[in-house]
Design a protein around this motif. Structure first.
Motif, short mmCIF file in Angstrom:
data_model
loop_
_atom_site.label_atom_id
_atom_site.label_comp_id
_atom_site.label_asym_id
_atom_site.label_seq_id
_atom_site.Cartn_x
_atom_site.Cartn_y
_atom_site.Cartn_z
N THR A 12 22.64 -35.27 41.09
CA THR A 12 21.76 -36.23 40.44
C THR A 12 20.45 -35.57 40.02
N LEU A 13 19.81 -36.21 39.05
CA LEU A 13 18.50 -35.77 38.57
C LEU A 13 17.48 -36.87 38.82
N ALA A 14 16.24 -36.47 39.01
CA ALA A 14 15.14 -37.44 39.15
C ALA A 14 14.86 -38.09 37.81
N ALA A 63 15.35 -29.72 39.64
CA ALA A 63 14.24 -28.79 39.79
C ALA A 63 12.98 -29.46 40.33
N GLU A 64 12.99 -30.78 40.42
CA GLU A 64 11.88 -31.48 41.08
C GLU A 64 11.93 -31.27 42.59
N ARG A 65 13.15 -31.15 43.12
CA ARG A 65 13.34 -31.05 44.57
C ARG A 65 13.52 -29.62 45.03
N THR A 66 14.22 -28.83 44.21
CA THR A 66 14.62 -27.49 44.61
C THR A 66 14.01 -26.50 43.62
N ARG A 67 13.10 -25.69 44.12
CA ARG A 67 12.34 -24.84 43.21
C ARG A 67 12.78 -23.37 43.27
N ALA A 136 28.01 -22.25 39.52
CA ALA A 136 27.19 -23.13 40.35
C ALA A 136 25.71 -22.73 40.27
N LEU A 137 24.84 -23.73 40.27
CA LEU A 137 23.39 -23.53 40.37
C LEU A 137 22.81 -22.80 39.16
N SER A 138 23.46 -22.93 38.01
CA SER A 138 23.00 -22.23 36.80
C SER A 138 22.21 -23.12 35.85
N ALA A 139 21.91 -24.37 36.26
CA ALA A 139 21.19 -25.26 35.34
C ALA A 139 20.12 -26.08 36.08
N PRO A 140 18.99 -25.44 36.42
CA PRO A 140 17.87 -26.23 36.96
C PRO A 140 17.31 -27.15 35.86
N ILE A 141 17.16 -28.42 36.20
CA ILE A 141 16.68 -29.41 35.22
C ILE A 141 15.62 -30.29 35.89
N GLY A 142 14.54 -30.53 35.18
CA GLY A 142 13.44 -31.33 35.71
C GLY A 142 13.71 -32.82 35.62
N ALA A 143 12.69 -33.61 35.95
CA ALA A 143 12.83 -35.07 35.93
C ALA A 143 13.07 -35.55 34.50
N LEU A 144 13.94 -36.53 34.38
CA LEU A 144 14.20 -37.15 33.08
C LEU A 144 13.07 -38.10 32.72
N LYS A 145 12.63 -38.01 31.47
CA LYS A 145 11.76 -39.04 30.90
C LYS A 145 12.64 -39.98 30.09
N ARG A 146 12.55 -41.26 30.39
CA ARG A 146 13.42 -42.21 29.70
C ARG A 146 13.02 -42.39 28.24
N ALA A 147 14.03 -42.46 27.37
CA ALA A 147 13.76 -42.74 25.95
C ALA A 147 13.06 -44.08 25.81
N ALA A 148 13.36 -45.00 26.73
CA ALA A 148 12.69 -46.32 26.70
C ALA A 148 11.19 -46.17 26.88
N ASP A 149 10.76 -45.09 27.53
CA ASP A 149 9.33 -44.87 27.79
C ASP A 149 8.67 -43.96 26.75
N ILE A 225 9.02 -27.34 34.51
CA ILE A 225 9.70 -26.96 35.74
C ILE A 225 9.26 -25.56 36.15
N GLU A 226 9.26 -25.35 37.46
CA GLU A 226 8.93 -24.03 38.01
C GLU A 226 10.07 -23.62 38.94
#
Ligand code: MN
Length: 231
Positions: A12-14, A63-67, A136-149, A225-226
């Motif tokens: 899952t992603l944030a 990537a929000e949780r695991t840096r 495995a573990l080849s795609a760190p992704i940050g929090a999603l910003k909703r298109a609605a926002d 993301i960091e």
């Protein structure tokens, strides 16, 4: 339900500012979608239809949780590719370009980490890219910003630094195939499903990282993301 073995976890992603999380289904990636990157890979950036490859759901790291990410096995040339990431909220097949953005749940910044030596060796032998891209573990992704926002950004700076030094710098308005065009084309071949992820391709400046390096990737208005590479 009794399972014969432990079922795989849902990755899952944030979602920025919200409690609910985005469950990842499949990860589609666009190849060579910025002209200057196509050229640095030794290819002509002609406007042929976009092509796609995939990563497994367990490539995705929140990537929000695991840096940190591990330096993967069987490579001596582990490359960063900073990318605009699109999360699909509504599925469908044969989606029109005009309707495509209505299928988008949100956007994030992500890395398509690549074992470049394995990818190019496979490419040059006419073999699948799989072990260069789909691990495995080849795609760190940050929090999603909703298109609605935030709506549907069509221009924004996209950058990556390594240990504070600039490596990749471009703008998502340089995508050869827009987000809407990629969704439409992909949906001609495969019915899209809620939870699918689309990584839209990387601009020029791809290069290697080694253990101890820290990557900071950003897309203006979408996030940052960091990620540190561990030995
Ligand atoms: Mn890529």
């Amino acid at each position: 339900m009794k399972y014969a073995v432990e079922p795989a976890p849902i990755h899952t992603l944030a979602v920025a500012g919200r409690e609910e999380r985005f469950p990842v289904n499949r990860v589609f990636c666009v190849g060579r979608n910025y002209a200057a990157h196509a050229r640095e890979m030794g290819k002509d950036p002609d406007r042929e239809p976009p092509f796609f490859f995939m990563k497994p759901a367990n490539a995705v790291i929140d990537a929000e949780r695991t840096r940190t990410i591990p330096y993967p096995p069987q490579t001596k040339n582990f490359h960063h590719e900073i990318e605009l990431v699109v999360a699909i909220g509504t599925g469908g097949r044969d989606i029109s370009v005009a309707e495509a953005l209505a299928h988008v749940y949100g956007y994030a910044v992500g890395l398509d980490m690549t074992r470049r030596d394995l990818q190019l060796d496979a490419r040059d032998k006419g073999r699948p890219w799989e072990f260069g891209k789909s691990f495995a573990l080849s795609a760190p992704i940050g929090a999603l910003k909703r298109a609605a926002d935030i709506g549907h950004p069509s221009s924004a700076a996209i950058t990556l630094t390594v240990n504070g030094q600039p490596r990749q710098s471009s703008d998502i308005d340089k995508l050869i195939w827009s987000v809407a065009e990629c969704i439409a084309e992909l949906s001609r071949f495969e019915a899209l499903e809620p939870g699918d992820i689309l990584m839209t391709g990387t601009p020029e400046g791809v290069n290697a990282v080694v253990a101890g390096d820290t990557m900071v990737g950003a897309v203006d208005g979408i996030g940052q993301i960091e990620v540190r590479v561990e030995g």
